[in-house]
Design an enzyme around this catalytic site. Structure first.
Site: not given
Ligand code: PPS
Length: 285
Positions: A44-45, A47, A99, A129, A223
């Protein structure tokens, strides 16, 4: 809460798609090659945002690849059974996601020249998240409430363990030249500059219009609309219909969810666990 989890070396993993045998093999014998690029995070960082960005850098901004192949095939997860099988067969330079905490990562990495990007995010936002994400997943124990999830999070009693241990572990190699630390916050606040930093680290040069296309096609909206990247392919089977990988995509959402007491407990814990690290590593407010 152990029914849908397995425990390996004291760390919990979802039972679905993970096994102690594969985790052990990955750690002991998976061969990281010098030309591989590794994308590491605590869940949830951000990725998937990082993966999408790097894929687009590789394709020089051309969105064909990210729009035609699922994100988990483009940069497979080394620690799960599906990703591990794919990676073993992949030829040439590979993108590899993970992870894993440092102590479970393939040992071969530490003798290789492979480049690794470690993306961190304000753990308070990671917490929020994660709460919404795990609630919408069918393959993990769902936390009953945010209060319950808070307890799991601060004790590291959740998939991939403690954010604090994960972050401390990986930051211990921060001086290596094949290791780049980025934050979700800097990506959000100055995306162009962060993409340029990634290009420089990976030795990739983009023309201005290619860079613009990377930015456009890795944006939150792009995305969210890309079925190869928004996890919609896993809906029904592994996620509830209302699941959203791309939920809000902002910094500081924790302020809408934490109670005053939780914020105080978290601050104290952060101080206790992270005070000896340079605070400029943590750029959030
Ligand atoms: S996972 O399931 O661990 O692989 O999730 P991960 O991709 O690490 O984290 C998901 C959060 O990243 C945000 N996200 C983005 N933010 C901004 N721009 C883009 N393009 C983007 N893509 C993914 C996603 O919205 C999740 O955060 P939250 O706070 O839940 O919205």
């Amino acid at each position: 809460m152990t029914g849908k989890f397995i425990s390996f070396e004291g760390i919990l993993f979802p039972r679905l798609n993970y096994s102690p045998e594969v985790l052990r093999e990955v750690h002991e014998s998976f061969l990281i090659k010098h030309e591989d690029v590794l994308l590491l995070t605590f869940p949830k960082s951000g990725t998937n945002w990082l993966i999408e960005t790097v894929c687009l850098i590789y394709s020089k901004g051309d969105p064909k690849w990210v729009q035609s192949e699922p994100i988990w095939d483009r940069s497979p997860w080394v620690e799960n059974k599906y990703g591990y099988e794919l990676l073993k067969e992949k030829e040439g330079p590979r993108l590899i996601s993970s992870h894993l905490p440092i102590q479970l990562f393939p040992k071969s990495f530490f003798k290789s020249k492979a480049k690794m990007i470690y993306l961190i995010r304000n753990p308070r936002d990671v917490f929020v998240s994660g709460y919404f994400f795990w609630r919408s997943a069918k393959f993990v124990e769902k936390p009953e409430s945010m209060e319950e999830y808070f307890e799991w999070f601060i004790h590291g009693n959740m998939p991939f363990g403690s954010w604090f241990d994960h972050t401390r572990g990986w930051m211990s190699i921060r001086d290596k030249e094949n290791f780049l630390i980025l934050s979700y916050e800097e990506m959000k606040w100055d995306t162009r500059n962060t993409v340029e930093k990634i290009c420089q680290f990976l030795g990739k040069e983009l023309e201005p219009e290619e860079l613009n296309s990377v930015l456009k096609n890795s944006s939150f909206q792009a995305m969210k609309e890309n079925n190869m990247s928004n996890f919609s392919l896993a809906k029904g089977l592994h996620f509830e219909e209302n699941a959203h990988l791309l939920r809000k995509g902002v910094t500081g959402d924790w302020k809408n969810h934490f109670t005053v007491a939780q914020a105080e407990i978290f601050d104290k814990l952060f101080q206790e666990k992270m005070a000896d690290l340079p605070q400029e590593l943590f750029p959030w407010e």
